[in-house]
Design a protein around this motif. Structure first.
Motif, mmCIF file in Angstrom:
data_model
loop_
_atom_site.group_PDB
_atom_site.id
_atom_site.type_symbol
_atom_site.label_atom_id
_atom_site.label_comp_id
_atom_site.label_asym_id
_atom_site.label_seq_id
_atom_site.Cartn_x
_atom_site.Cartn_y
_atom_site.Cartn_z
ATOM 1 N N THR A 6 0.842 -1.187 0.000
ATOM 2 C CA THR A 6 0.000 0.000 0.000
ATOM 3 C C THR A 6 0.878 1.239 0.000
ATOM 4 O O THR A 6 2.044 1.193 0.406
ATOM 5 C CB THR A 6 -0.925 0.048 1.231
ATOM 6 O OG1 THR A 6 -0.119 0.041 2.403
ATOM 7 C CG2 THR A 6 -1.900 -1.109 1.241
ATOM 8 N N GLY A 7 0.287 2.327 -0.428
ATOM 9 C CA GLY A 7 1.035 3.569 -0.462
ATOM 10 C C GLY A 7 0.147 4.758 -0.200
ATOM 11 O O GLY A 7 -1.082 4.647 -0.139
ATOM 12 N N THR A 8 0.793 5.892 -0.040
ATOM 13 C CA THR A 8 0.095 7.164 0.093
ATOM 14 C C THR A 8 0.775 8.190 -0.792
ATOM 15 O O THR A 8 1.980 8.121 -1.045
ATOM 16 C CB THR A 8 0.089 7.674 1.552
ATOM 17 O OG1 THR A 8 1.433 7.811 2.005
ATOM 18 C CG2 THR A 8 -0.679 6.736 2.469
ATOM 19 N N ILE A 9 -0.035 9.132 -1.261
ATOM 20 C CA ILE A 9 0.449 10.221 -2.106
ATOM 21 C C ILE A 9 0.067 11.530 -1.433
ATOM 22 O O ILE A 9 -1.061 11.683 -0.947
ATOM 23 C CB ILE A 9 -0.173 10.147 -3.516
ATOM 24 C CG1 ILE A 9 0.295 8.869 -4.232
ATOM 25 C CG2 ILE A 9 0.192 11.365 -4.338
ATOM 26 C CD1 ILE A 9 -0.365 8.639 -5.575
ATOM 27 N N SER A 10 1.002 12.476 -1.405
ATOM 28 C CA SER A 10 0.751 13.785 -0.811
ATOM 29 C C SER A 10 1.280 14.872 -1.733
ATOM 30 O O SER A 10 2.202 14.644 -2.518
ATOM 31 C CB SER A 10 1.446 13.901 0.551
ATOM 32 O OG SER A 10 0.965 12.914 1.450
ATOM 33 N N THR A 11 0.686 16.062 -1.608
ATOM 34 C CA THR A 11 1.143 17.202 -2.381
ATOM 35 C C THR A 11 1.579 18.315 -1.435
ATOM 36 O O THR A 11 1.086 18.428 -0.314
ATOM 37 C CB THR A 11 0.042 17.732 -3.319
ATOM 38 O OG1 THR A 11 -1.103 18.084 -2.543
ATOM 39 C CG2 THR A 11 -0.324 16.705 -4.371
ATOM 40 N N GLU A 12 2.493 19.105 -1.913
ATOM 41 C CA GLU A 12 3.030 20.224 -1.140
ATOM 42 C C GLU A 12 1.918 21.170 -0.676
ATOM 43 O O GLU A 12 1.948 21.682 0.435
ATOM 44 C CB GLU A 12 4.041 20.964 -2.019
ATOM 45 C CG GLU A 12 4.691 22.160 -1.412
ATOM 46 C CD GLU A 12 5.708 22.784 -2.366
ATOM 47 O OE1 GLU A 12 6.682 23.353 -1.855
ATOM 48 O OE2 GLU A 12 5.538 22.700 -3.603
ATOM 49 N N SER A 13 0.915 21.382 -1.514
ATOM 50 C CA SER A 13 -0.166 22.311 -1.189
ATOM 51 C C SER A 13 -1.099 21.776 -0.112
ATOM 52 O O SER A 13 -1.849 22.529 0.490
ATOM 53 C CB SER A 13 -0.999 22.607 -2.437
ATOM 54 O OG SER A 13 -1.728 21.440 -2.810
ATOM 55 N N GLY A 14 -1.078 20.458 0.092
ATOM 56 C CA GLY A 14 -1.992 19.846 1.037
ATOM 57 C C GLY A 14 -3.296 19.390 0.406
ATOM 58 O O GLY A 14 -4.148 18.826 1.092
ATOM 59 N N ALA A 15 -3.478 19.635 -0.891
ATOM 60 C CA ALA A 15 -4.692 19.183 -1.571
ATOM 61 C C ALA A 15 -4.839 17.670 -1.445
ATOM 62 O O ALA A 15 -5.940 17.163 -1.297
ATOM 63 C CB ALA A 15 -4.675 19.595 -3.041
ATOM 64 N N LEU A 16 -3.723 16.972 -1.493
ATOM 65 C CA LEU A 16 -3.682 15.538 -1.192
ATOM 66 C C LEU A 16 -2.766 15.364 0.006
ATOM 67 O O LEU A 16 -1.647 15.863 0.003
ATOM 68 C CB LEU A 16 -3.135 14.724 -2.365
ATOM 69 C CG LEU A 16 -3.969 14.663 -3.632
ATOM 70 C CD1 LEU A 16 -3.212 13.910 -4.718
ATOM 71 C CD2 LEU A 16 -5.307 13.997 -3.371
ATOM 72 N N SER A 17 -3.257 14.666 1.006
ATOM 73 C CA SER A 17 -2.444 14.417 2.186
ATOM 74 C C SER A 17 -2.603 12.955 2.567
ATOM 75 O O SER A 17 -3.655 12.545 3.050
ATOM 76 C CB SER A 17 -2.884 15.326 3.333
ATOM 77 O OG SER A 17 -2.097 15.062 4.481
#
Length: 141
Positions: free
Chosen positions: A17-28
Motif C-alpha cells: 500500500t502507499g500514500t500520495i501527498s502534495t506540497e499544497s496539502g490538496a492531497l495528504s
C-alpha cells in the motif's frame, strides 16, 4: 516555478500500500495501491492523478487563449480519460482523451475549436505526455 508531490510505498506490488501527498496539502496521505489502480478499491492511482492534472491544465490554458481573443468562459468542463495499456515488458500510458464542454458567450464554433486545439497542444501537461492525445470539444449554447 517548482511544485512538489511525494509518495510512500510499503510492501510488494500486489499486497503493498502507499500514500500520495502534495506540497499544497490538496492531497495528504491519499491511499493508493494495486487494487486502486487495477481494481475498484477506493483510493487514487497515478493515471487518475495525471488525468486530473491534464484536465485542469487544459481548462486553464483554454481560458487564457479565450481571454487573448476577448472572450470569457462562463464554464469549461473537461474530462480526461487516461489509457494504460500493457506494453513490451510492462505498462505504458498510450493515450489521453479530453472531452470538453464550454459555455462561452459570444463564441462561435470555429473560434472555439481553434482555441481548444491550441490549448490541447500548448498546455504544459499535454507537452510532457508522450501519448496520443485526442479530444471532443463542444460549445454549449
Amino acid at each position: 516555478m517548482k511544485k512538489k508531490a511525494s509518495a510512500v510505498w510499503k510492501g510488494d506490488l500486489k499486497s503493498g500500500t502507499g500514500t500520495i501527498s502534495t506540497e499544497s496539502g490538496a492531497l495528504s496521505n491519499a491511499p493508493y495501491g494495486f487494487n486502486t489502480r487495477f481494481g475498484d478499491v477506493k483510493g487514487t492511482n497515478p493515471e487518475e492523478l495525471i488525468g486530473a492534472a491534464h484536465a485542469g491544465c487544459f481548462s486553464m490554458a483554454l481560458s487564457n487563449i479565450l481571454a487573448e481573443s476577448g472572450l470569457k468562459a462562463d464554464s469549461i468542463e473537461t474530462e480526461a480519460v487516461v489509457t494504460l495499456d500493457k506494453a513490451d515488458g510492462g505498462f505504458a500510458i498510450t493515450a489521453v482523451h479530453l472531452t470538453v464542454v464550454a459555455r462561452i458567450p459570444g463564441a462561435d464554433a470555429k473560434a472555439f475549436e481553434e482555441a481548444a486545439n491550441k490549448a490541447k497542444a500548448g498546455c504544459p501537461v499535454s507537452k510532457v505526455l508522450n501519448a496520443n492525445i485526442t479530444m471532443d470539444a463542444r460549445l454549449a449554447s
